[in-house]
Design an enzyme around this catalytic site. Structure first.
Site, PDB file in Angstrom:
ATOM      1  N   LYS A 219      14.297 -45.990  -0.200  1.00  0.00           N
ATOM      2  CA  LYS A 219      15.369 -46.068   0.807  1.00  0.00           C
ATOM      3  C   LYS A 219      15.254 -44.823   1.683  1.00  0.00           C
ATOM      4  O   LYS A 219      15.424 -43.700   1.192  1.00  0.00           O
ATOM      5  CB  LYS A 219      16.734 -46.116   0.106  1.00  0.00           C
ATOM      6  CG  LYS A 219      17.900 -46.291   1.046  1.00  0.00           C
ATOM      7  CD  LYS A 219      19.192 -46.530   0.264  1.00  0.00           C
ATOM      8  CE  LYS A 219      20.397 -46.478   1.194  1.00  0.00           C
ATOM      9  NZ  LYS A 219      21.477 -45.645   0.658  1.00  0.00           N
ATOM     10  N   HIS A 238      28.352 -41.151  -6.129  1.00  0.00           N
ATOM     11  CA  HIS A 238      27.866 -42.241  -6.991  1.00  0.00           C
ATOM     12  C   HIS A 238      26.885 -41.662  -8.004  1.00  0.00           C
ATOM     13  O   HIS A 238      26.385 -40.546  -7.834  1.00  0.00           O
ATOM     14  CB  HIS A 238      27.145 -43.302  -6.153  1.00  0.00           C
ATOM     15  CG  HIS A 238      25.884 -42.783  -5.500  1.00  0.00           C
ATOM     16  ND1 HIS A 238      25.898 -41.986  -4.373  1.00  0.00           N
ATOM     17  CD2 HIS A 238      24.575 -42.905  -5.844  1.00  0.00           C
ATOM     18  CE1 HIS A 238      24.670 -41.658  -4.048  1.00  0.00           C
ATOM     19  NE2 HIS A 238      23.825 -42.190  -4.923  1.00  0.00           N
ATOM     20  N   ASP A 240      23.121 -42.902  -9.636  1.00  0.00           N
ATOM     21  CA  ASP A 240      22.096 -43.908  -9.330  1.00  0.00           C
ATOM     22  C   ASP A 240      21.967 -44.875 -10.504  1.00  0.00           C
ATOM     23  O   ASP A 240      21.941 -44.444 -11.659  1.00  0.00           O
ATOM     24  CB  ASP A 240      20.738 -43.222  -9.078  1.00  0.00           C
ATOM     25  CG  ASP A 240      20.708 -42.489  -7.740  1.00  0.00           C
ATOM     26  OD1 ASP A 240      21.653 -42.647  -6.940  1.00  0.00           O
ATOM     27  OD2 ASP A 240      19.727 -41.749  -7.497  1.00  0.00           O
ATOM     28  N   HIS A 294      26.584 -37.680  -7.529  1.00  0.00           N
ATOM     29  CA  HIS A 294      26.124 -36.941  -6.347  1.00  0.00           C
ATOM     30  C   HIS A 294      26.555 -37.656  -5.072  1.00  0.00           C
ATOM     31  O   HIS A 294      26.981 -38.810  -5.109  1.00  0.00           O
ATOM     32  CB  HIS A 294      24.599 -36.738  -6.392  1.00  0.00           C
ATOM     33  CG  HIS A 294      23.806 -38.004  -6.486  1.00  0.00           C
ATOM     34  ND1 HIS A 294      23.669 -38.717  -7.662  1.00  0.00           N
ATOM     35  CD2 HIS A 294      23.099 -38.701  -5.559  1.00  0.00           C
ATOM     36  CE1 HIS A 294      22.906 -39.773  -7.460  1.00  0.00           C
ATOM     37  NE2 HIS A 294      22.557 -39.802  -6.173  1.00  0.00           N
TER      38      HIS A 294
HETATM   39  O1  LIG Z   1      20.123 -38.204   0.868  1.00  0.00           O
HETATM   40  C1  LIG Z   1      20.185 -37.731  -0.266  1.00  0.00           C
HETATM   41  O2  LIG Z   1      19.806 -36.581  -0.511  1.00  0.00           O
HETATM   42  C2  LIG Z   1      20.750 -38.540  -1.406  1.00  0.00           C
HETATM   43  C3  LIG Z   1      20.725 -40.006  -1.179  1.00  0.00           C
HETATM   44  C4  LIG Z   1      21.184 -40.772  -2.370  1.00  0.00           C
HETATM   45  O3  LIG Z   1      21.830 -40.267  -3.258  1.00  0.00           O
HETATM   46  C5  LIG Z   1      20.837 -42.193  -2.501  1.00  0.00           C
HETATM   47  O4  LIG Z   1      20.275 -42.769  -1.552  1.00  0.00           O
HETATM   48  O5  LIG Z   1      21.117 -42.758  -3.596  1.00  0.00           O
HETATM   49 FE   LIG Z   2      21.814 -41.473  -5.099  1.00  0.00          FE
END
Ligand SMILES: O=C(O)CCC(=O)C(=O)O
Ligand SMILES: [Fe+2]
Length: 360
Positions: A219, A238, A240, A294
């Site tokens: 992503k 959230h 992951d 995070h």
């Molecule tokens: O952009 C970031 O450093 C974290 C992104 C994130 O936590 C995610 O895409 O699950």
């Molecule tokens: Fe994340």
């Protein structure tokens, strides 16, 4: 007459470029959450003191000297059980390839919106790969300050190159190569984490589907400049759902992790890849390895781009449950058996019930 492609989904990039000084209400976080939200550049300065995300050197893992290898395993274990997130140095991917990955992702997002819209996903019909923005998924209609591009990058035979960006012309070649090289790092990390649990080094990889079935989903998060960064979030808090997640970014701060009752802003550490333990690994390790909460802050000065790669087991084939070797009478299973898909559904259900009251 030529028709312009206009998406029904609001793109944050368009909003950010429209010259607004105040962001629409859908992007404004609830008051209690706003107490801890700020401009990423200001927040990263505040993090200079206090606990920091650990930096783990992976070089020792390839050493012929068993003691050096074990010291590396200990370091990984400590970071995964204390923080659940770490900056990895000497991960084995060349800086040149990482720079190329950053370049092709940026060049894609630099394309005109109309061109990017040709890759738009369609979440309502289950087409989740492609260019997208968050749709409101709760009653408050809360949105995030980001657009993204999402697609599977490994294993190669499961990728659908027809939906990958055709521009820049080397996007596919560079991203494929990155997927291959990151997959090597995934194996190494799973080996170190298995050894850290006292298991055979191939155990976690096998439990998660192995070379054929463990999926790497990328992503690319694109966070435009935000006129009111103290009111918004790029990605809301959230954990992951993945087994492991890897994050690279364009050296603009934004990532925050919730540690010791406080939000800690990740520093931009050159030549490292950030790695998170995700929910699947937390389950398999019966909570020894932590899936840390995070979120992503935005800022007033610079566009931030991050590349998150989620390593996920197959949706239905594997039942995730704390491994036999890590549970005992004194340490009974903390998680009920669930497939990856059931875990995701369970989390969505809890969220819809308003169960995730995120800390401030
Ligand atoms: O952009 C970031 O450093 C974290 C992104 C994130 O936590 C995610 O895409 O699950
Ligand atoms: Fe994340």
């Amino acid at each position: 007459m030529a028709t312009k492609v206009v998406s029904a989904v609001p793109r944050v990039e368009i909003l950010a470029r429209s010259g607004i000084n105040e962001i629409p209400t859908e992007y404004i976080r609830p008051e209690s959450e706003r107490l801890s939200v700020g401009d990423a550049f200001e927040e990263v300065r505040k993090t200079a003191e206090g606990p920091q995300i650990p930096v783990v050197d992976l070089q020792g893992f390839d050493s012929p000297d068993e003691a050096v290898r074990l010291a590396c395993v200990e370091e990984v274990k400590k970071a995964a059980s204390d923080w659940g997130v770490m900056h990895i140095v000497n991960h084995g991917i060349s800086l040149e390839l990482i720079e190329q990955l950053r370049r092709v992702g940026k060049e894609f997002f630099d394309l005109p919106i109309e061109q990017k819209e040709q890759y738009a996903n369609d979440q309502s019909s289950g087409k989740i790969q492609g260019y997208g923005s968050k749709l409101a998924n709760n009653a408050s209609g809360q949105l995030e300050w980001e657009d993204y591009f999402f697609h599977l990058i490994f294993p190669e035979e499961k990728t659908d190159l027809s939906i990958w960006p055709k521009q820049p012309s080397d996007y596919i070649e560079v991203t494929k190569e990155f997927g291959k090289q990151l997959r090597v790092v995934v194996t190494k990390m799973l080996q170190a984490l298995s050894l850290g649990l006292g298991l055979k080094e191939g155990k976690l990889e096998e439990e998660l589907g192995g070379m054929e079935d463990l999926l790497l989903q990328m992503k690319i998060n694109y966070y435009p400049i935000c006129p009111q960064p103290e009111l918004a979030l790029g990605v809301e808090a959230h954990t992951d759902v993945s087994a492991l997640s890897f994050i690279l970014h364009n050296m603009v701060p934004g990532l925050q992790v919730y540690y010791g009752g406080k939000w800690v802003t990740a520093k931009c550490v050159p030549d490292t890849i950030i790695m998170h333990v995700g929910d699947c690994l937390e389950i398999l390790s019966n909570g020894l390895y932590k899936s840390i909460l995070h979120r992503g802050l935005v800022n007033k000065e610079k566009v931030r781009i991050s590349w998150a790669v989620f390593c996920e087991p197959p949706k239905d084939r594997i039942v995730l449950t704390p491994l036999q070797d890590v549970v005992s009478d004194d340490n009974p299973p903390k998680f009920p058996p669930r497939t990856f898909d059931q875990h995701i559904q369970h989390k969505l259900f809890r969220k819809s019930q308003g169960e995730f009251n995120t800390p401030n």
